[in-house]
Design a protein around this motif. Structure first.
Motif, mmCIF file in Angstrom:
data_model
loop_
_atom_site.group_PDB
_atom_site.id
_atom_site.type_symbol
_atom_site.label_atom_id
_atom_site.label_comp_id
_atom_site.label_asym_id
_atom_site.label_seq_id
_atom_site.Cartn_x
_atom_site.Cartn_y
_atom_site.Cartn_z
ATOM 1 N N GLY A 139 50.385 26.485 42.557
ATOM 2 C CA GLY A 139 49.276 26.619 41.615
ATOM 3 C C GLY A 139 47.926 26.470 42.290
ATOM 4 N N PHE A 140 47.834 25.522 43.226
ATOM 5 C CA PHE A 140 46.580 25.356 43.972
ATOM 6 C C PHE A 140 46.229 26.638 44.719
ATOM 7 N N MET A 141 47.219 27.223 45.387
ATOM 8 C CA MET A 141 46.980 28.453 46.129
ATOM 9 C C MET A 141 46.559 29.582 45.193
ATOM 10 N N ALA A 142 47.210 29.661 44.037
ATOM 11 C CA ALA A 142 46.874 30.718 43.084
ATOM 12 C C ALA A 142 45.453 30.558 42.549
ATOM 13 N N LEU A 143 45.043 29.322 42.297
ATOM 14 C CA LEU A 143 43.696 29.077 41.770
ATOM 15 C C LEU A 143 42.605 29.389 42.788
ATOM 16 N N GLN A 144 42.976 29.478 44.060
ATOM 17 C CA GLN A 144 42.015 29.869 45.091
ATOM 18 C C GLN A 144 41.957 31.383 45.278
ATOM 19 N N GLY A 145 42.632 32.116 44.402
ATOM 20 C CA GLY A 145 42.556 33.575 44.441
ATOM 21 C C GLY A 145 43.774 34.269 44.992
ATOM 22 N N VAL A 146 44.763 33.516 45.480
ATOM 23 C CA VAL A 146 45.978 34.131 46.018
ATOM 24 C C VAL A 146 46.933 34.358 44.857
ATOM 25 N N GLN A 147 46.764 35.466 44.154
ATOM 26 C CA GLN A 147 47.570 35.761 42.973
ATOM 27 C C GLN A 147 48.092 37.183 43.015
ATOM 28 N N LEU A 148 49.237 37.371 42.402
ATOM 29 C CA LEU A 148 49.791 38.711 42.247
ATOM 30 C C LEU A 148 49.021 39.434 41.142
ATOM 31 N N ILE A 149 48.354 40.495 41.528
ATOM 32 C CA ILE A 149 47.618 41.274 40.534
ATOM 33 C C ILE A 149 48.336 42.571 40.217
ATOM 34 N N THR A 150 49.341 42.904 41.031
ATOM 35 C CA THR A 150 50.178 44.062 40.745
ATOM 36 C C THR A 150 51.627 43.665 40.971
ATOM 37 N N LEU A 151 52.525 44.352 40.291
ATOM 38 C CA LEU A 151 53.948 44.156 40.497
ATOM 39 C C LEU A 151 54.447 45.212 41.481
ATOM 40 N N PRO A 152 55.490 44.923 42.239
ATOM 41 C CA PRO A 152 55.998 45.887 43.219
ATOM 42 C C PRO A 152 56.774 47.021 42.571
ATOM 43 N N ILE A 153 56.279 47.528 41.446
ATOM 44 C CA ILE A 153 56.912 48.650 40.749
ATOM 45 C C ILE A 153 55.813 49.633 40.378
#
Length: 425
Positions: free
Chosen positions: A115-129
């Protein structure tokens, strides 16, 4: 490319030089893998190698932040988010190695780091499909945390033999680095700087720097502090690729890896994911907890086939290379060519796994690995069998901490006595 190779070398050197320090800290803090009836190692062994790996990552990323070539990578907080998440799971693993945390506490810590990593902007914005965009920020956060937690536990599950996890991630990470570097070249011809390439170069470096101490017979285990750390960094690098690849600049068959930005991480973690999936299904089918220990992991099956400890590890390296480099090759070659060569190498890997090579190659025999060493078996173990015999019959650790603490350790009796004493204390 030279900048990345320099950072890889720095990460390897720092990790190699600081691993003895991590071993000392493990001994002083009693973060030691005690010997149990189902384990492979013969004496209590320090398991805080992840501390040295974290130091290697931090030093390398700090150096990278001062390089003009990579200045654009540090314009946002993503790089520091990955480093911060790595520090959190390293601390969590240290606590687990020392106090044997229950699985709920450990899972909560993993979610916190992801969660910490995601809150720093490391998030999945697209799915691999087909590049499907995730419109909900909450959904993006949940999927990101889930992906990171799965990656951490997959590496934790496969870390069952000396040098196995570090080698698999080093080999797969090298393929992933080539993959991300190739995509960056095609997507941004004027700027080859990429956070994914940076983190994978550093990750490969720390794994290579740690391997001399961890290859059979291991003098130190990476422990949960290391296995969760490299799983998180691998997942973080994979996730950042989704924000840097522009599928519209790819044409023909080369669009495949652009539309599936998580293809290679899955290929790199193919063995850990397969092992984890089979373990969960196997245990649930038997009416047991998914966290219950058993003796059916891939590395145990390799030992049951007659492979030595070293040979089993090297063959699993080969399988990782086949999957990972086949996926990476999709960036440069048509899928038909990649499929043909992948089939060839799969056949060769099968021959190495099931063929007569199971008893060939003195370098990979355990008695050669242990020659000149006199491991002392603690009284608690009550066994004086050679390492190879123990390796054939050893069981598996639990999926929480115990998945990571196998290995055969051949140290001098005095040092084994010191570690046994500290474990009791």
């Amino acid at each position: 490319m030279r900048v990345y190779l320099l950072l890889m070398l720095v990460a390897a050197a720092v990790t190699f030089l600081t691993t003895p320090f991590a071993r000392w800290v493990a001994l002083k803090s009693s973060a030691i893998s005690a010997v149990r009836a189902r384990d492979v190692h013969l004496v209590p062994t320090p398991r805080l190698g992840g501390l040295a790996m974290l130091i290697g990552i931090v030093v390398s990323v700090l150096l990278a932040s001062q390089m003009p070539f990579l200045s654009g990578v540090f314009e946002d907080r993503q790089a520091w988010g990955i480093v911060g998440g790595a520090a959190i799971v390293c601390a969590l693993g240290w606590a687990d190695d020392k106090w044997d945390l229950d699985w709920v506490t450990k899972l909560a810590g993993q979610v916190l780091a992801a969660g910490f990593m995601a809150l720093q902007g490391v998030q999945l914005i697209t799915l691999p499909i087909a590049g499907t965009t995730i419109t909900s920020s909450r959904t993006s956060l949940v999927i990101t945390v889930l992906a990171v937690v799965v990656a951490m536990n997959a590496v934790n599950f496969v870390d069952g033999l000396d040098g196995l996890a570090a080698g698999i991630v080093a080999i797969g990470g090298a393929a992933f680095f080539l993959y991300t570097y190739g995509l960056t070249q095609q997507a941004n011809p004027e700027d080859f700087a990429s956070l994914a390439s940076l983190m994978m170069a550093v990750l490969v470096g720390v794994c290579v720097g740690f391997l001399p101490y961890n290859f059979h017979p291991a003098r130190i285990f990476m422990g949960d502090a290391g296995s969760m750390l490299i799983g998180l960094v691998m997942a973080g690098a994979a996730i950042t690729v989704t924000g840097n690849v522009q599928p519209d600049v790819m044409t023909g068959s080369q669009a495949l890896p652009a539309f599936i930005p998580l293809l290679l991480p899955v290929a790199v973690l193919m063995l850990p994911l397969l092992d984890m999936g089979l373990a969960v299904i196997r245990r649930l089918a038997a009416g047991k907890s998914p966290m219950a220990p058993d003796r059916m992991h891939l590395h145990h099956r390799m030992l049951a086939l007659g492979h030595s400890h070293r040979r089993a590890v090297v063959i699993l390296y080969v399988w990782t290379a086949v999957f990972a480099f086949s996926a990476a090759a999709l960036v440069q070659w048509d899928w038909e060519i990649v499929l043909i060569w992948t089939t060839v190498f799969v056949v060769l890997a099968l021959l190495a796994t099931l063929g007569p090579l199971r008893n060939r190659g003195r370098f990979l025999d355990d008695d050669v690995a242990l020659s000149g060493q006199t491991p002392k078996v603690p009284a608690a173990v009550g066994a004086a069998a050679p390492a190879t015999a123990v390796a054939q019959s050893a069981g598996d650790g639990a999926a929480d901490r115990h998945e990571t603490h196998h290995g055969t350790h051949g140290e001098n009796p005095a040092e084994a006595h010191v570690k046994t004493k500290e474990t009791v204390e």
